[in-house]
Design an enzyme around this catalytic site. Structure first.
Site, PDB file in Angstrom:
ATOM      1  N   CYS A   1       0.831  -1.254  -0.036  1.00 12.96           N
ATOM      2  CA  CYS A   1      -0.219   0.105   0.103  1.00 12.96           C
ATOM      3  C   CYS A   1       0.951   1.152  -0.042  1.00 12.96           C
ATOM      4  O   CYS A   1       0.575   2.172  -0.850  1.00 12.96           O
ATOM      5  CB  CYS A   1      -0.891  -0.047   1.059  1.00 12.96           C
ATOM      6  SG  CYS A   1      -0.209  -0.557   2.692  1.00 12.96           S
TER       7      CYS A   1
HETATM    8  N1  LIG Z   1      -4.555  -4.548   4.554  1.00 11.66           N
HETATM    9  C1  LIG Z   1      -4.082  -3.778   3.705  1.00 11.66           C
HETATM   10  O1  LIG Z   1      -4.152  -2.565   3.562  1.00 11.66           O
HETATM   11  C2  LIG Z   1      -2.936  -4.330   2.863  1.00 11.66           C
HETATM   12  C3  LIG Z   1      -2.713  -5.629   3.078  1.00 11.66           C
HETATM   13  N2  LIG Z   1      -1.652  -6.376   2.130  1.00 11.66           N
HETATM   14  C4  LIG Z   1      -1.059  -7.512   2.312  1.00 11.66           C
HETATM   15  O2  LIG Z   1      -2.561  -8.625   1.891  1.00 11.66           O
HETATM   16  C5  LIG Z   1      -2.466  -9.762   2.652  1.00 11.66           C
HETATM   17  C6  LIG Z   1      -3.860  -9.740   3.256  1.00 11.66           C
HETATM   18  O3  LIG Z   1      -3.932  -8.680   4.226  1.00 11.66           O
HETATM   19  P1  LIG Z   1      -5.276  -8.237   4.973  1.00 11.66           P
HETATM   20  O4  LIG Z   1      -6.416  -8.589   4.233  1.00 11.66           O
HETATM   21  O5  LIG Z   1      -4.910  -7.024   5.538  1.00 11.66           O
HETATM   22  O6  LIG Z   1      -5.036  -9.413   6.265  1.00 11.66           O
HETATM   23  P2  LIG Z   1      -6.098  -9.940   7.262  1.00 11.66           P
HETATM   24  O7  LIG Z   1      -5.301 -10.384   8.321  1.00 11.66           O
HETATM   25  O8  LIG Z   1      -7.436  -9.153   7.178  1.00 11.66           O
HETATM   26  O9  LIG Z   1      -6.606 -11.312   6.511  1.00 11.66           O
HETATM   27  C7  LIG Z   1      -5.756 -12.367   6.403  1.00 11.66           C
HETATM   28  C8  LIG Z   1      -6.470 -13.656   5.455  1.00 11.66           C
HETATM   29  O10 LIG Z   1      -5.578 -14.677   5.645  1.00 11.66           O
HETATM   30  C9  LIG Z   1      -6.183 -15.809   6.297  1.00 11.66           C
HETATM   31  N3  LIG Z   1      -5.024 -16.633   6.625  1.00 11.66           N
HETATM   32  C10 LIG Z   1      -4.486 -16.182   7.982  1.00 11.66           C
HETATM   33  N4  LIG Z   1      -3.321 -17.102   8.144  1.00 11.66           N
HETATM   34  C11 LIG Z   1      -3.292 -17.744   7.234  1.00 11.66           C
HETATM   35  C12 LIG Z   1      -2.434 -18.828   6.837  1.00 11.66           C
HETATM   36  N5  LIG Z   1      -1.665 -19.301   7.566  1.00 11.66           N
HETATM   37  N6  LIG Z   1      -2.718 -19.678   5.757  1.00 11.66           N
HETATM   38  C13 LIG Z   1      -3.887 -19.343   5.136  1.00 11.66           C
HETATM   39  N7  LIG Z   1      -4.584 -18.254   5.404  1.00 11.66           N
HETATM   40  C14 LIG Z   1      -4.271 -17.396   6.357  1.00 11.66           C
HETATM   41  C15 LIG Z   1      -7.069 -15.121   7.194  1.00 11.66           C
HETATM   42  O11 LIG Z   1      -7.995 -16.038   7.759  1.00 11.66           O
HETATM   43  P3  LIG Z   1      -7.846 -17.291   8.766  1.00 11.66           P
HETATM   44  O12 LIG Z   1      -6.643 -16.658   9.826  1.00 11.66           O
HETATM   45  O13 LIG Z   1      -9.123 -17.313   9.367  1.00 11.66           O
HETATM   46  O14 LIG Z   1      -7.571 -18.365   8.026  1.00 11.66           O
HETATM   47  C16 LIG Z   1      -7.561 -14.082   6.550  1.00 11.66           C
HETATM   48  O15 LIG Z   1      -8.696 -14.493   5.520  1.00 11.66           O
HETATM   49  C17 LIG Z   1      -1.216  -9.598   3.643  1.00 11.66           C
HETATM   50  O16 LIG Z   1      -0.216 -10.181   2.894  1.00 11.66           O
HETATM   51  C18 LIG Z   1      -0.908  -8.212   3.746  1.00 11.66           C
HETATM   52  O17 LIG Z   1       0.410  -7.895   4.140  1.00 11.66           O
HETATM   53  C19 LIG Z   1      -1.155  -5.585   1.166  1.00 11.66           C
HETATM   54  C20 LIG Z   1      -1.604  -4.437   0.801  1.00 11.66           C
HETATM   55  C21 LIG Z   1      -2.639  -3.659   1.808  1.00 11.66           C
HETATM   56  C1  LIG Z   2      -1.005   0.290   9.164  1.00  8.72           C
HETATM   57  C2  LIG Z   2      -0.091  -1.170   8.766  1.00  8.72           C
HETATM   58  O1  LIG Z   2       0.292  -1.809   9.578  1.00  8.72           O
HETATM   59  N1  LIG Z   2       0.252  -1.010   7.678  1.00  8.72           N
HETATM   60  C3  LIG Z   2       0.934  -2.462   6.970  1.00  8.72           C
HETATM   61  C4  LIG Z   2       0.948  -2.236   5.549  1.00  8.72           C
HETATM   62  C5  LIG Z   2       0.017  -3.043   4.748  1.00  8.72           C
HETATM   63  C6  LIG Z   2       0.589  -3.572   3.411  1.00  8.72           C
HETATM   64  O2  LIG Z   2       0.658  -2.938   2.447  1.00  8.72           O
HETATM   65  O3  LIG Z   2       1.191  -4.732   3.571  1.00  8.72           O
HETATM   66  P1  LIG Z   2       2.191  -5.634   2.850  1.00  8.72           P
HETATM   67  O4  LIG Z   2       3.450  -5.132   2.305  1.00  8.72           O
HETATM   68  O5  LIG Z   2       2.571  -6.444   3.905  1.00  8.72           O
HETATM   69  O6  LIG Z   2       1.665  -6.534   1.783  1.00  8.72           O
HETATM   70  C7  LIG Z   2       2.323  -2.281   7.680  1.00  8.72           C
HETATM   71  O7  LIG Z   2       3.033  -1.336   8.007  1.00  8.72           O
HETATM   72  O8  LIG Z   2       2.796  -3.698   7.993  1.00  8.72           O
END
Ligand SMILES: NC(=O)C1=CN([C@@H]2O[C@H](COP(=O)(O)OP(=O)(O)OC[C@H]3O[C@@H](n4cnc5c(N)ncnc54)[C@H](OP(=O)(O)O)[C@@H]3O)[C@@H](O)[C@H]2O)C=CC1
Ligand SMILES: CC(=O)N[C@@H](CCC(=O)OP(=O)(O)O)C(=O)O
Length: 337
Positions: A155
């Protein structure tokens, strides 16, 4: 029509993907998965995310057999999972005809030593890493189109690179002065799992990951120059505002900056060049990146601000942009109504 499945569908970015796939004219949602022993297995997505109460999707537990089946039964697999899970599953998911869009950071850094230093585990998927293409949709379109694996950018890198690449690519920056990126993110950036730091009572406004956040090497790798990046956690739900200070080469005028931004994003409908500094509310729940900039011609210092929704352009809607590119549809299909 293209069939898609989402792994990690119960999380913030996964649920956002469910919504985007549902509203996309060319995508059909075939499956939504959580981890094998998830507390949310067999629940409907609407039980967890009320805005999706109308969606008929049950969260199924993933296992090796399902992973293998998915590799040949859908066109696109979205991984909205932790870095480790994406890293481990990529070879099996790419063993068939499906293409994979990984929202984690597992396949963004090509240098495996830098990866290990910042992610805390060794990268063992060399073949997948070689194949992975960085999915910054406005900048790597021709690489994204034929790719099998897309590493969807983080992000903060999305907000930062969109603001800085036009200046870097046009060699306008004074190389002796690093761009300084101060960015504030809403708490959804940290994911859905309960956590004291992001709890309502604790959250305030503070810097974190200072001089060591894993997005620093990601920004540097795709910008081609070192930066100072300081993320902050703010007390709001979603969105990122990055305020970036740069020094340009002597003699550069405001009008030159205006021209490079206009040229870079002339045919890019997701990037909106604004006439004033954008607010997070302007982009929350949207796929847009809003940019505005101002140069002090006397000193050569410029400030650019970049606003995105971290869950959308910072993750889910950028992944959909990549699918649109891969399927040769207009990049904003299903995103800008
Ligand atoms: N939030 C954001 O703004 C951003 C996030 N990301 C990246 O995207 C990915 C998802 O982020 P986000 O949606 O915030 O994360 P969340 O923690 O909200 O969701 C993670 C998801 O993965 C599942 N999960 C957790 N552990 C495991 C595992 N060991 N194996 C399989 N599934 C698993 C969880 O469900 P359950 O544990 O119930 O299985 C849940 O569905 C991450 O890698 C994050 O770094 C990237 C950019 C932005
Ligand atoms: C507020 C906050 O905690 N933000 C996350 C970034 C989320 C993101 O972009 O995630 P990945 O690069 O892991 O996909 C962090 O700083 O770790």
């Amino acid at each position: 029509m293209y069939n898609v499945s989402i792994i990690g569908a119960s999380g913030y970015t996964g649920a956002q993907l469910v919504q985007l796939v549902q509203q996309h004219p060319e995508l059909v949602l075939k499956g939504t998965y959580v981890s094998s022993n998830s507390a949310d297995a067999h629940k409907s997505i609407g039980e967890l995310h009320g805005n999706l109460a109308h969606v008929d999707a049950t969260l199924l537990p993933i296992n090796d057999e399902v992973l293998e089946t998915l590799a040949n039964s859908v066109d696109f697999i979205f991984l909205a999972t932790p870095h480790e899970a994406s890293h481990d599953w990529m070879p099996i998911l790419t063993s068939g005809s499906a293409k994979v869009l990984d929202l984690s950071g597992a396949f963004r850094l090509k240098d495996t030593q830098v990866f290990e230093d910042f992610y805390g585990f060794p990268h063992l998927q060399k073949d997948s890493l070689e194949q992975a293409v960085y999915g910054l949709a406005e900048w790597y379109c021709s690489d994204i189109q034929p790719a099998k694996i897309i590493a969807v950018p983080g992000c903060y890198p999305t907000a930062s690179l969109t603001a800085l690449k036009p200046l870097c690519e046009n060699q306008l920056l004074d190389k002796a002065v690093r761009p300084v990126i101060n960015a504030v993110s809403g708490v959804s950036g940290a994911g859905r799992k309960a956590n004291l730091t992001t709890s309502f009572f604790e959250v305030s406004l503070h810097a974190y990951g200072v001089l060591g956040h894993r997005h620093t090497p990601e920004i540097e790798a795709y910008l081609g120059t070192p930066v100072i990046f300081t993320p902050h956690l703010g007390n709001f739900k979603r969105g990122i505002l990055a305020t970036i200070t740069v020094k340009v080469k002597p003699g550069i005028k405001q009008v030159q900056l205006d021209e490079v931004y206009k040229a870079a994003y002339a045919d890019k409908p997701i990037v909106r060049l604004r006439n004033s500094f954008p607010k997070i509310d302007d982009v929350a729940h949207t796929p847009f990146v809003d940019l505005h900039w101002k140069l002090d011609e006397a000193s050569g210092y410029a400030v650019i601000t970049s606003a995105i929704d971290n869950v959308m352009k910072g993750a889910a809607s950028q992944a959909i942009q990549c699918v649109n590119i891969m399927t040769k549809q207009p990049v904003e299909t299903g995103l800008v109504l």
